[in-house]
Scaffold this motif. Structure first.
Motif, PDB file in Angstrom:
ATOM      1  N   LEU A 181       0.948  -1.179   0.047  1.00 61.39           N
ATOM      2  CA  LEU A 181       0.045   0.098   0.020  1.00 61.39           C
ATOM      3  C   LEU A 181       0.946   1.112  -0.025  1.00 61.39           C
ATOM      4  N   PHE A 195      -9.084  -3.560   8.515  1.00 60.03           N
ATOM      5  CA  PHE A 195      -8.450  -2.501   9.000  1.00 60.03           C
ATOM      6  C   PHE A 195      -9.101  -2.151  10.454  1.00 60.03           C
ATOM      7  N   GLU A 215      -7.534   2.493   1.124  1.00 58.59           N
ATOM      8  CA  GLU A 215      -6.714   1.408   1.364  1.00 58.59           C
ATOM      9  C   GLU A 215      -7.390  -0.006   1.322  1.00 58.59           C
ATOM     10  N   SER A 216      -8.857  -0.077   1.890  1.00 56.23           N
ATOM     11  CA  SER A 216      -9.421  -1.285   1.724  1.00 56.23           C
ATOM     12  C   SER A 216     -10.093  -1.403   0.227  1.00 56.23           C
ATOM     13  N   GLY A 217     -10.258  -0.172  -0.511  1.00 58.82           N
ATOM     14  CA  GLY A 217     -10.416  -0.427  -1.843  1.00 58.82           C
ATOM     15  C   GLY A 217      -9.410  -1.083  -2.769  1.00 58.82           C
ATOM     16  N   ASN A 223      -8.208   4.728   5.450  1.00 58.26           N
ATOM     17  CA  ASN A 223      -8.622   3.294   5.531  1.00 58.26           C
ATOM     18  C   ASN A 223      -9.764   2.738   4.186  1.00 58.26           C
ATOM     19  N   VAL A 224     -10.758   3.863   3.854  1.00 57.05           N
ATOM     20  CA  VAL A 224     -11.587   3.264   2.887  1.00 57.05           C
ATOM     21  C   VAL A 224     -10.762   3.215   1.565  1.00 57.05           C
ATOM     22  N   VAL A 265     -15.316   3.676  -5.325  1.00 59.29           N
ATOM     23  CA  VAL A 265     -14.818   3.973  -3.868  1.00 59.29           C
ATOM     24  C   VAL A 265     -14.854   5.438  -3.693  1.00 59.29           C
ATOM     25  N   PHE A 281     -17.492  -6.804  -2.702  1.00 58.63           N
ATOM     26  CA  PHE A 281     -16.914  -5.845  -3.567  1.00 58.63           C
ATOM     27  C   PHE A 281     -15.307  -6.277  -4.125  1.00 58.63           C
ATOM     28  N   LEU A 301     -17.327   0.817   2.754  1.00 64.25           N
ATOM     29  CA  LEU A 301     -17.837   1.651   2.138  1.00 64.25           C
ATOM     30  C   LEU A 301     -19.153   2.012   2.497  1.00 64.25           C
ATOM     31  N   ARG A 359     -15.322  -9.447   4.299  1.00 65.99           N
ATOM     32  CA  ARG A 359     -14.627  -8.939   2.957  1.00 65.99           C
ATOM     33  C   ARG A 359     -13.291  -9.254   2.524  1.00 65.99           C
ATOM     34  N   GLY A 372     -12.766   0.592   7.383  1.00 68.82           N
ATOM     35  CA  GLY A 372     -12.952   0.825   5.917  1.00 68.82           C
ATOM     36  C   GLY A 372     -13.756   0.346   4.995  1.00 68.82           C
TER      37      GLY A 372
END
Lengths: 345, 647, 313
Positions: A84, A119, B226-228, B223-224, B242, A136, A125, A184, A123
């Motif tokens: 990341l 996370f 990163e999760s994507g 975090n959204v 996202v 997703f 959506l 997820r 995290g």
């Protein structure tokens, strides 16, 4: 040694001398860096070494817990492992492939096939239902709607959220939201599972419950996992091995009972002081070469669970048997009692 | 802070010396000398002429405008029966009321549904149908085009930092440029009529949409994102599935602002041929029909509130769950009812023309009582207003204006530099010098000073009224909500409506101008005072109360200092609104930049209009810079969250 | 070259032919509307007449000065009221630039001048003479003008030279410019409530005649050279020592492509001709009777068929 790791197999994740520097020109600074420059010196130069010279091997099916206080670099490390963020130096191999050399497409492909991540703040959506959140990653890799739904329902059931598929994240409690996050991350059946402080945002009671849940899943799935936490108790409960980090570097990386018994540095020792060691140390860890007669203790049991037996036993050396039932050594009763009753050090 | 103080004091001393030695000063220090005044307007005109004639840019803009015009023809036909494709319209008024009601019910519920449908019933009953539809036919094109364009540019600006850096100054200027300045180039490059109105509106409403999109995308939690990424989303998936959905709330705030800006432009764009409510309002005002223009003002407010509430409710709408196996007609109950009602509406329209469009002669009107009320009001307060007028003109306005004009321009420059220095050190002082120096270089110094004088007087008077009102309003929750509602209404009400009553009260002079401007300047002051005071952390107030602070100590020692950064945002907006309104007040009669702007509009002098507009924009930007710098310092000192700003 | 001139003459010929026989284009014509009632109504009247001969018409509101630029560009097809004193300059400038044509002068004459409401006479009986007005200057004083009388002129961009006239005639007045026509009307309406003496810029024909009776000030009559020959007139040292011309023209204007594109409509427009009384009548229907301009136009057409029918033949 009591460990799940299979020594000779190729490690799933292997990193060598990984660095992550934050600052104006990290690459140039790193190139000019002399060995032994301390964290404080670097900070004086305007650089933060969030990850310092980390080398780790994580075997297939192993559960590595990275433990450290906030700012110790543990989250940065796991983000380097999942790319990341790009590390400044060092190599990270996933199943033998250098992830730093992957292009965007290969990286996306890797994440779509092999990696799952949970996370700290979930995290999720906000505009998608539980089902759509869980599906997703499947949607991202273009699976058809029907398959997506079937698989998502499967993992939702696995994490115990059956019946809440159509809820929206804000309609769920923190624990439930994290179950969605876990579901997820499992949807694509990843080989590698990253968990970044998944339970830190939860209440203590829920956290306990989620840890049990997690142990259950781990039992079923047996995935290679990297689990980040700042909670030493949690680390002890869940880990096969623990890596303790401070100022970006790993202070000690070993099994929980080794850490408790033989802390490598004063920093690590400070964590272990308050720990009730008998709940961590297993009979096998204390076993020394030799034999004795009579009923044997199970090597994988903690001293705490064996307390009554040890206290009532009159032998000085008690035999300890491995998982196969063969005696692997003897336990010094006096040493065990010292640990059990916390003799003055 | 102390070093700032010495620097500021030194500059203040310089200003003082320049003012005191005024009579001995060389002419070049009194007023901008010739070499300093650059012919920007000529250059701009030459540039525009080059683009227009030599580059053939006009063909391009006119081609683009033709696209907009084609869309406008469609809505024009459906809404008020313009003789264009698809030749179906005009749709009966009942269909609009039903659609608005159904939509509002779907996103919010009964109360909004009644309000939305009621708005259209009011329009129909008041006989304003055709005008309102002319207006709506443009807004319902301009708003979506603005939305799409703004979203696109916002995404690009978010994605490419360089583009954002280039775009930002343009957005700043665009948002402080008076509306009239936009309209002159539009007349040349696009022409007149609904399409010109639509394009001016789009250009004017675009900046807030871009701003909110960038803001929303930047605010998407890490975090959204990163999760994507960890879900294996590629770039396009990240954006569309996202980031944008997560930024939905900010984007919709942008949509709301677009709607508000569109309605604010309804009256102004009628100067370049936009038909509808605005044009009618101006015509009625020309013949002093206050009551009838008031009715139109109410309609504009109602449309604004309806569109605003619906878009807001849409942003906050909670999706519904249906049990598995729910039949289609139950899942889409509102759609079914809407379709049935539409059928009924068309049938009724066939039966009676009354259900199709209510003629002006059959319409209701409350104009007569309003006219009578205004008449009585003016007669009643005439003695007061005459005395007030005499006092203000003799003792406040004329002395202040003459004083400002008496000052050498170098004094004024030193003064603004001193202000800048006090707020943010040498850098801010140079920024302020830059803005006012540019104004000096335009050659419109005296007129600019008259604008400055009008704005200062208006904002100070507005503050004298607005702050106490805000403090009073903030005392109780319910009262705060009511005061804010009044503020919203005043602000949405077309500014032109205020012009005639203030002339009736005060005559054609600066008191009337200031009076009209105050109404606008006070609104943000009241609003942000209330929001600032009500935003003070309750535990702070509890702590202060437990320390034995009484109500006035609480206000002066705790609440006001803590609310100051937010209140300053209000001051900033107040100055901005005043600048815009001063330009509009040229229709009363002023000698400032606004009057020249009006002249530039009638002679379609693009360069002059832009130069004047920029002079006004620079004033606004300087105040914005001062307030933001100072407020940021205060905020930091108090350790507060930066106050929320409307984009 | 030969080919080209042939082509050109062919085109001209075609144009002439089409002027005589061809039908008008089916595209709609655009008529500019402004902010005073007579213009709005007579534009609608012209529009309705053109529709009665089969043309399509649309209306667009524009600024009364900027409209000439729009006509030049073809955005607006025609303009029904070109007032000499207020719009003459913009119109002449546009003619010089090209793209616009003068479609003839109407019978109506326009007058623009200083004006007072009738209640002024009660306090200043010598009116409408300008000398009498000057003697009463103090009656018209306001806080912002101090001792001097206040004259409320039209918007600056109408370029009336009122300030020059005040100087040339040595009048004890100060010029204050209103920002718009609406501001002038509002001032008159406000003054009417307490019969405050005022003197403002005004013109005829418009609706004020019907609502607030009053008269124009009689200045020394206008003569040739008043504006540019200081030696002439009552003040031998200054220009502008006279009133405005009493009979300004009222013209029609059109885009220069109109004749080719809508020949029939252009022929009608050439014949359109209103008188002062007709214009005042149209303004009154809207401003006093409160009719909508569209309805007023329909009523006028119904009442005056004898006037306009011949224009269409």
């Amino acid at each position: 040694m009591w460990s799940l790791a299979v020594p000779n197999a190729q490690p799933v994740i292997s990193c060598r001398n990984v660095w992550k520097l934050y600052g104006p020109k990290p690459q140039a600074y790193f190139a000019a860096l002399t060995a032994g420059t301390s964290f404080e010196q670097m900070r004086g130069d305007g650089y933060i070494s969030a990850v310092r010279d980390v080398s780790l091997d994580i075997a297939k099916g192993e559960m590595l817990v990275v433990m450290g206080l906030s700012g110790s670099g543990k989250s940065t490390l796991v983000r380097c492992l999942s790319r990341l963020i790009d590390s400044t130096a060092g190599t990270i191999l996933i199943d033998g492939d250098d992830i730093a050399k992957m292009d965007a497409r290969a990286l996306i492909d890797l994440r779509r096939r092999k990696m799952g991540m949970v996370f700290q703040s979930f995290g999720l959506l906000p505009h998608r239902s539980v089902l759509d959140n869980v599906a997703f990653p499947l949607e991202m890799r273009g699976q058809d709607r029907h398959d997506r739904r079937a698989r998502a329902l499967e993992v939702i059931e696995l994490v115990g959220l059956k019946g809440r598929e159509d809820y929206f994240p804000r309609e769920l409690s923190g624990g439930q939201q994290q179950r969605v996050g876990i579901a997820r991350s499992l949807a694509i059946e990843p080989d590698i599972w990253f968990l970044d402080e998944p339970f830190s945002a939860l209440d203590p009671l829920i956290r306990r419950e989620m840890q049990d849940e997690f142990l259950r899943l781990k039992q079923i799935l047996g995935k290679t996992s990297v689990f980040i936490t700042h909670d030493f108790d949690e680390a002890l409960r869940l880990a096969d091995r623990i890596a303790i980090m401070k100022d970006g570097a790993i202070e000690q990386c070993d099994t929980p009972d080794q850490i408790v018994l033989n802390p490598a540095t004063p920093y690590v020792a400070k964590f272990t002081e308050e720990i009730e060691k008998s709940r961590v140390i297993r009979a096998g860890t204390l076993a020394q070469a030799g034999t004795a007669e009579g009923q044997a203790l199970s090597a994988s049991a903690t001293l705490h669970t064996l307390a009554r037996q040890i206290a009532q036993d009159s032998r000085d050396l008690i035999p300890v048997a491995g998982p196969d039932g063969r005696v692997m050594g003897t336990l010094n009763r006096a040493a065990a009692l010292d640990i059990l009753f916390g003799a003055a050090q | 802070m102390t070093s700032h103080r010495t620097g500021a004091l030194a500059l203040l001393a310089l200003a003082l010396i320049l003012a005191l030695t005024r009579n001995a000063l060389p002419a070049g220090l009194m007023r901008p000398p010739e070499w300093l005044v650059w012919p920007f307007a000529d250059w701009l005109n030459a540039a525009f002429a080059f683009c227009q004639n030599d580059l053939g840019l006009m063909a391009v803009t006119r081609f683009a405008a033709a696209g907009i015009a084609a869309l406008l023809d469609v809505t024009g036909n459906l809404f008020y029966g313009k003789a264009r494709w698809p030749n179906l319209g005009p749709l009966p008024w009942t269909t609009f009321a039903i659609t608005a009601g159904a939509l509002a019910y779907r996103v919010a519920g009964w109360r909004l549904a009644l309000f939305a449908a009621g708005t259209f019933v009011w329009i129909a009953l008041m006989g304003q149908w055709e005008w309102a539809m002319q207006t709506l036919s443009v807004i319902l094109i301009a708003a979506p085009v603005t939305f799409v364009t703004g979203l696109g540019l916002g995404i690009v600006a978010w994605r490419f930092a360089l583009f954002e850096r280039v775009l930002n100054p343009f957005l700043n200027i665009a948002q402080s440029l008076p509306q009239f300045a936009y309209m002159i180039p539009v007349v040349v490059f696009v022409g007149v009529g609904p399409k010109a109105g639509a394009i001016t509106t789009i250009v004017f409403a675009l900046p807030p949409m871009i701003r909110m999109t960038v803001l929303g995308l930047k605010k998407v939690p890490e975090n959204v994102v990163e999760s994507g990424l960890m879900s294996g989303a590629n770039r396009w998936q990240m954006l569309t599935r996202v980031r944008l959905p997560t930024a939905r709330n900010d984007v919709l705030v942008g949509v709301n602002q677009v709607i508000m800006q569109c309605l604010a432009m309804v009256v102004l764009t009628s100067f370049i041929g936009m038909p509808g409510l605005g044009q009618k309002l101006l015509q009625l005002m020309q013949s002093l029909k206050i009551g009838l223009s008031f009715e139109i003002g109410v309609t504009i407010v109602l449309i604004a509130v309806t569109l605003d509430r619906i878009s807001r409710a849409w942003a906050e709408m909670a999706p519904k769950h249906f049990a598995k196996g729910t039949p289609w007609h139950q899942r889409h109950r509102v759609l079914v009812i809407w379709a049935i009602l539409m059928g009924v509406a068309f049938a009724l329209a066939h039966l009676s023309p009354w259900f199709s469009q209510i003629e002006r002669s059959d319409a209701f009107s409350v104009a007569k009582p309003i006219d009578a009320a205004v008449d009585i009001l003016i007669r009643l307060i005439d003695p007061v207003s005459q005395a007030l007028r005499w006092f203000l003109i003799t003792w406040v306005l004329i002395p202040f204006r003459d004083g400002l004009l008496w000052l050498p321009f170098t004094t004024v420059l030193a003064l603004v530099m001193a202000l800048g220095y006090a707020a943010g050190g040498a850098r801010s002082a140079l920024v302020c010098l830059g803005f006012f120096g540019m104004i000096a270089m335009t050659g419109w110094w005296d007129r600019a000073m008259i604008t400055v004088y009008t704005v200062i007087v208006s904002v100070v008077l507005a503050a004298l009224m607005g702050f106490p009102l805000g403090i009073w309003g903030a005392r109780a929750q319910g009262r705060a909500a009511r005061v804010l509602l009044v503020c919203d209404t005043l602000q949405t009400f077309p500014s032109f409506i205020y012009l005639i009553p203030v002339i009736m009260l005060f005559g054609v002079n600066d008191v009337a101008v200031v009076g009209a401007v105050i109404l606008f300047a006070a609104v943000p002051l009241v609003r942000y005072t209330i929001e600032g005071l009500r935003g003070v952390a309750p535990e702070l107030i509890e702590a202060a109360s437990m320390s034995g602070a009484d109500r006035s100590q609480l206000l002066w020692k705790v609440q006001l200092p803590m609310a100051l950064p937010t209140i300053l945002v209000g001051v900033n907006q107040s100055v901005m609104f005043s600048l815009f309104m001063v330009i509009i007040a040229a229709f009363i009669g002023t000698q400032d930049l606004g009057q020249e702007m009006q002249r530039a509009l009638s002679t379609t002098d693009v360069g002059k209009g832009l130069v004047l507009g920029l002079a006004v924009a620079f004033m606004g930007l300087m105040v914005d810079h001062l307030v933001t710098t100072w407020s940021a310092a205060r905020t930091q000192a108090l350790g507060l969250e930066p106050p929320k700003r409307a984009a | 070259m030969i080919h080209r001139s042939l082509l050109l003459s062919g085109a001209t010929l075609l144009g002439l032919v089409s002027a005589a026989y061809a039908q008008d284009s089916t595209d709609p014509m655009t008529i500019g509307l402004h902010d005073w009632s007579s213009q709005i109504v007579d534009s609608r009247v012209v529009g309705d007449i053109l529709e009665s001969v089969g043309d399509k018409v649309e209306y667009v509101t524009t600024d009364s000065q900027a409209v000439y630029e729009s006509i030049r560009l073809g955005d607006v097809t025609l303009e029904t009221e070109v007032w000499e004193a207020t719009f003459g300059a913009a119109f002449t400038a546009a003619l010089a630039k090209g793209g616009i044509v003068d479609v003839g002068t109407m019978d109506a004459v326009t007058r623009e001048e200083w004006w007072f409401p009738e209640w002024d006479k009660e306090v200043c009986p010598g009116l409408p003479d300008w000398k009498a007005l000057n003697d009463c200057a103090k009656l018209f004083a306001t806080p912002e003008t101090g001792e001097k009388g206040r004259y409320l002129g039209g918007p600056v961009d109408w370029q009336m030279h009122d300030g020059d006239r005040i100087d040339a005639l040595g009048m004890n007045f100060t010029l204050v410019n209103a920002g718009s026509a609406a501001a002038l009307w509002a001032e008159i309406a406000a003054a009417s409530k307490d019969k405050r003496p005022i003197v403002v810029f005004n013109w005829t024909p418009n609706f004020i005649d019907a609502v607030y009776p009053g008269e124009f000030i009689e200045f020394p009559a206008h003569f040739d050279g008043c504006e540019d020959k200081p030696e002439l007139g009552v003040n031998p040292k200054a220009a502008f020592d006279c009133g405005f011309p009493g009979n300004g023209y009222l013209k029609k204007a059109a885009w220069d492509g109109m004749e080719a594109k809508w020949p029939k409509a252009y022929a009608v427009l050439q014949k359109v001709n209103f008188t002062n009384a007709q214009l005042a009548d149209m303004a009154k229907m809207v401003d006093v009777d409160g009719m909508e301009p569209e309805d007023a136009a329909k009523k006028w057409l119904a009442d005056n068929e004898a006037v306009w029918k011949p224009w269409t033949e």
